[in-house]
Design an enzyme around this catalytic site. Structure first.
Site, PDB file in Angstrom:
ATOM      1  N   ASP A 184      45.755   9.268  -5.643  1.00 10.91           N
ATOM      2  CA  ASP A 184      46.471  10.159  -4.736  1.00 10.91           C
ATOM      3  C   ASP A 184      47.676   9.501  -4.077  1.00 10.91           C
ATOM      4  OD1 ASP A 184      44.673  12.490  -4.941  1.00 10.91           O
ATOM      5  OD2 ASP A 184      43.206  11.151  -4.034  1.00 10.91           O
ATOM      6  N   GLY A 185      47.677   8.177  -3.981  1.00 11.12           N
ATOM      7  CA  GLY A 185      48.747   7.486  -3.271  1.00 11.12           C
ATOM      8  C   GLY A 185      50.120   7.687  -3.867  1.00 11.12           C
ATOM      9  N   GLY A 216      40.084   7.277  -5.961  1.00  9.46           N
ATOM     10  CA  GLY A 216      39.521   8.430  -5.275  1.00  9.46           C
ATOM     11  C   GLY A 216      39.694   9.742  -6.015  1.00  9.46           C
ATOM     12  N   ARG A 282      35.344  -5.281  -4.332  1.00 12.00           N
ATOM     13  CA  ARG A 282      35.767  -4.482  -5.487  1.00 12.00           C
ATOM     14  C   ARG A 282      35.069  -4.919  -6.768  1.00 12.00           C
ATOM     15  NH1 ARG A 282      39.705  -0.864  -6.969  1.00 12.00           N
ATOM     16  NH2 ARG A 282      40.453  -0.692  -4.833  1.00 12.00           N
TER      17      ARG A 282
END
Length: 495
Positions: A184-185, A216, A282
Site C-alpha cells: 500500500d505504501g 499488508g 522479520r
C-alpha cells in the site's frame, strides 16, 4: 444521463471451436456456440466478453480468444470446478483468414466499448514484502496484460519516495492509469506525488490501480472483498484490465505546516507498536506479527492523550462536547484553509492545499485516554487478514475510528484475535464511530516507564518519540480531515 451503448452488428457462422465443429454467434456482448447439427439442449457455451475475456489474436484462420473465467463456465481450456477464475483459451477456426479477422475486429470493438484502459504506467516495487514485486510482475501481471493488448511502460522504484517523484513529474497525457505492483505504501506515494503537482486537480483524476506485492495489501483486499472476489493477484490485475472505477476518499494529515495525504489508515498505540517494532523479527515471516502481539499484550502499554473529532451523522453522542473556543490554530494544527498552502523552496504556492474547514461551524467532541490503541481507517482491511474497520466505505467522506480503551490484557488478546473479521468493534472496550475530521493529541505511556509511542500511517512511521528525523513530531496534535471521493481507483464491479 449515461451515454448510450454502441450498437454492434451480430455475426454468425460455422467454425471449429477447440477442435469440434460448431455454430458460433457474436451478439451483443456475448460469444456463444453449440455443436454443429443442433445436438441437444443445454450444450450451448457462452462467454460474456466484458467479464470473461481478456483479448484475442488472429493466426491465419484461427482466432484465439484469451479468457479469464470461473471454472466450468465459458468453455475455455482451464480445468476444475471450484468457481475460482482461471486463465483459458477458446480457439475458433474459421472458414477463411478474412472471417477470422472480421470476428477478431468485432470482438476488439466490443472490448474497447467497455472503457478498458489502453495505456498504463506500471510502477513495480522490487523491495517490498518478500521482495517479490519483480517476479510477480513478470510471471503474473505481464501475461494477463499482454493477452489484452494493453500498452504499458514499466518502471521500478529504486528508493523510498521514488514513486512519489515519478507521479509528480509524469506526463499524464501518455497514460490511462497508474498501476502499483507493491504494497500500500507505493500507492500512497503516488497519491502524494499527484497532489503535489501544479495541475493536481487534473492529475488526481487519473485512475490508480493496486496489485498486491507487499506485506499488508489492505487496499487490494478491501477492493476485492467489496466485490465478492477472492483475494488473488490475478483478480486484482483483471479488475484493472476491465477498467471499472470507483471514487476514493483522501485524508489530509496535518501537523503545523507539514502535510501529507493518506488513503488507507493511521494508527497510534498497540497496532502501530506491533507493526513497526516487529520488523526486527522479520526473519520469522508472517508469524512475527502474532509473536509480537503476544509479547506486547504481556507487557501491555497504555498511552495517555486525547482524541478530538467531528462526528459523522449518527455518532453525535460519542465522547464529550468540546467548547467552541478550542481551535486548530491554538492546538498547533493547521486548519487546512486555503491561506495555509504547501510551499516550495522559493515560497511559491504549489499543489493541493488540503480541504478547507471552518472551525466555528464544527461541533467537536472528545475522548480522553488512557488508550491502548487508536485506529483510523479509510477502507475496511488493513491487510489481507485484518478487517480493522468493517463499516468503512471507499467514498463516504468519513474515516472510521476504532479506539481500544483501557482494559485487561487478556481482553486485549481476545480483541486482537477478532481483528480478522472485524468482530472486535462490538466489544464494550472499543469505541467505533465515523468522523469527518479528527485530531490526535498523543501522550506518554501510563506508569513509571513514561516514554512516548509511535504513529504509523499506511505502514510508514510518521512520528516516533525521541526520533526527530520523521515527518512529524510525537506529542504535538496531528489532525486528519477527509476529502470525499478526491481520487479514483480501478475496482472490480461491485455485486
Amino acid at each position: 444521463m449515461a451515454d448510450p451503448q454502441p450498437q454492434f452488428e451480430a455475426l454468425a457462422g460455422a467454425a471449429r471451436i477447440n477442435g469440434a465443429a460448431a455454430e458460433a454467434t457474436l451478439s451483443g456482448d456475448e460469444l456463444a456456440w453449440r455443436p454443429a447439427g443442433g445436438g441437444g439442449e443445454g450444450k450451448e457455451r457462452r462467454l460474456e466478453l466484458e467479464s470473461e475475456v481478456l483479448g484475442c489474436r488472429v493466426e491465419g484462420r484461427k482466432l484465439r480468444v484469451a479468457t479469464y473465467s470461473a471454472s466450468g463456465s465459458g468453455g475455455g481450456k482451464g480445468g476444475g470446478g471450484d468457481g475460482n477464475r482461471r486463465r483459458g483459451e477458446v480457439v475458433l477456426e474459421m472458414e477463411s483468414d478474412d472471417a477470422a479477422a472480421r470476428w477478431a475486429d468485432a470482438i476488439r470493438d466490443r472490448l474497447a466499448s467497455f472503457g478498458r484502459p489502453k495505456r498504463l504506467l506500471i510502477i513495480v516495487n522490487p523491495y517490498g514484502g518478500k521482495r517479490s514485486g519483480r517476479s510477480i510482475f513478470q510471471n503474473e501481471v505481464l501475461p494477463l496484460i499482454e493477452a489484452t493488448g494493453i500498452l504499458y511502460t514499466m518502471q521500478e522504484t529504486k528508493r523510498r519516495l521514488h514513486a512519489q517523484e515519478i507521479a509528480h513529474s509524469l506526463d499524464l497525457r501518455k497514460y490511462d492509469g497508474i498501476v502499483c505492483v507493491s504494497g500500500d505504501g507505493v500507492l500512497v506515494e503516488v497519491v502524494n506525488g499527484l497532489l503535489q503537482r501544479e495541475d493536481w486537480e487534473t492529475a488526481i483524476k487519473v485512475p490508480l490501480g493496486i496489485i498486491p506485492a507487499g506485506t499488508g495489501n489492505g487496499m487490494a483486499q478491501s477492493l476485492l472483498h467489496a466485490a465478492g472476489e477472492p483475494f488473488s493477484i490475478s483478480n486484482a490485475v483483471f479488475a484493472i484490465i476491465r477498467g471499472h472505477k470507483r471514487a476514493l476518499d483522501v485524508t489530509s494529515v496535518v501537523q503545523g505546516k507539514t502535510r501529507f495525504f493518506s488513503v488507507l489508515m493511521l494508527t497510534w498505540g498497540l497496532v502501530a507498536d506491533v507493526d513497526i517494532e516487529s520488523e526486527k523479527y522479520r526473519w520469522m515471516g508472517s508469524a512475527r506479527i502474532d509473536f509480537y502481539v503476544l509479547l506486547r499484550v504481556l507487557n501491555l502499554r497504555r498511552y495517555n492523550g486525547r482524541v478530538l473529532f467531528v462526528p459523522a451523522p449518527g455518532y453525535e453522542e460519542v465522547g464529550e462536547p468540546v467548547e467552541r473556543s478550542t481551535s486548530c490554530k491554538q492546538n498547533g494544527v493547521s486548519t487546512g484553509s486555503h491561506e495555509d498552502k504547501a510551499n516550495d523552496r522559493n515560497g511559491s504556492t504549489i499543489g493541493y492545499p488540503g480541504p478547507s474547514i471552518q472551525e466555528a461551524d464544527l461541533e467537536w467532541r472528545s475522548l480522553n485516554g488512557p488508550f491502548i490503541s487508536v485506529w483510523l481507517g479509510n477502507v475496511p482491511f488493513a491487510s489481507e487478514d485484518v478487517m480493522a474497520a468493517p463499516k468503512a466505505e471507499f467514498a463516504d467522506g468519513y474515516l472510521d475510528a476504532a479506539i481500544i480503551k483501557d482494559c485487561p490484557r487478556w481482553d486485549v488478546m481476545g480483541l486482537m484475535v477478532q481483528l480478522k473479521d472485524g468482530a472486535y468493534v462490538n466489544s464494550p472496550y472499543v469505541e467505533y464511530f465515523k468522523v469527518k475530521a479528527i485530531r490526535i493529541e498523543p501522550g506518554l505511556r501510563v506508569g513509571r516507564n513514561a516514554k512516548g509511542g509511535i504513529i504509523d500511517s499506511d505502514g510508514e512511521v510518521i512520528a516516533r518519540a525521541d526520533e526527530p528525523e520523521h515527518l512529524m513530531a510525537y506529542g504535538p496534535p496531528i489532525q486528519l480531515t477527509v476529502d470525499q471521493g478526491l481520487a479514483t481507483i480501478f475496482s472490480p464491479r461491485s455485486r
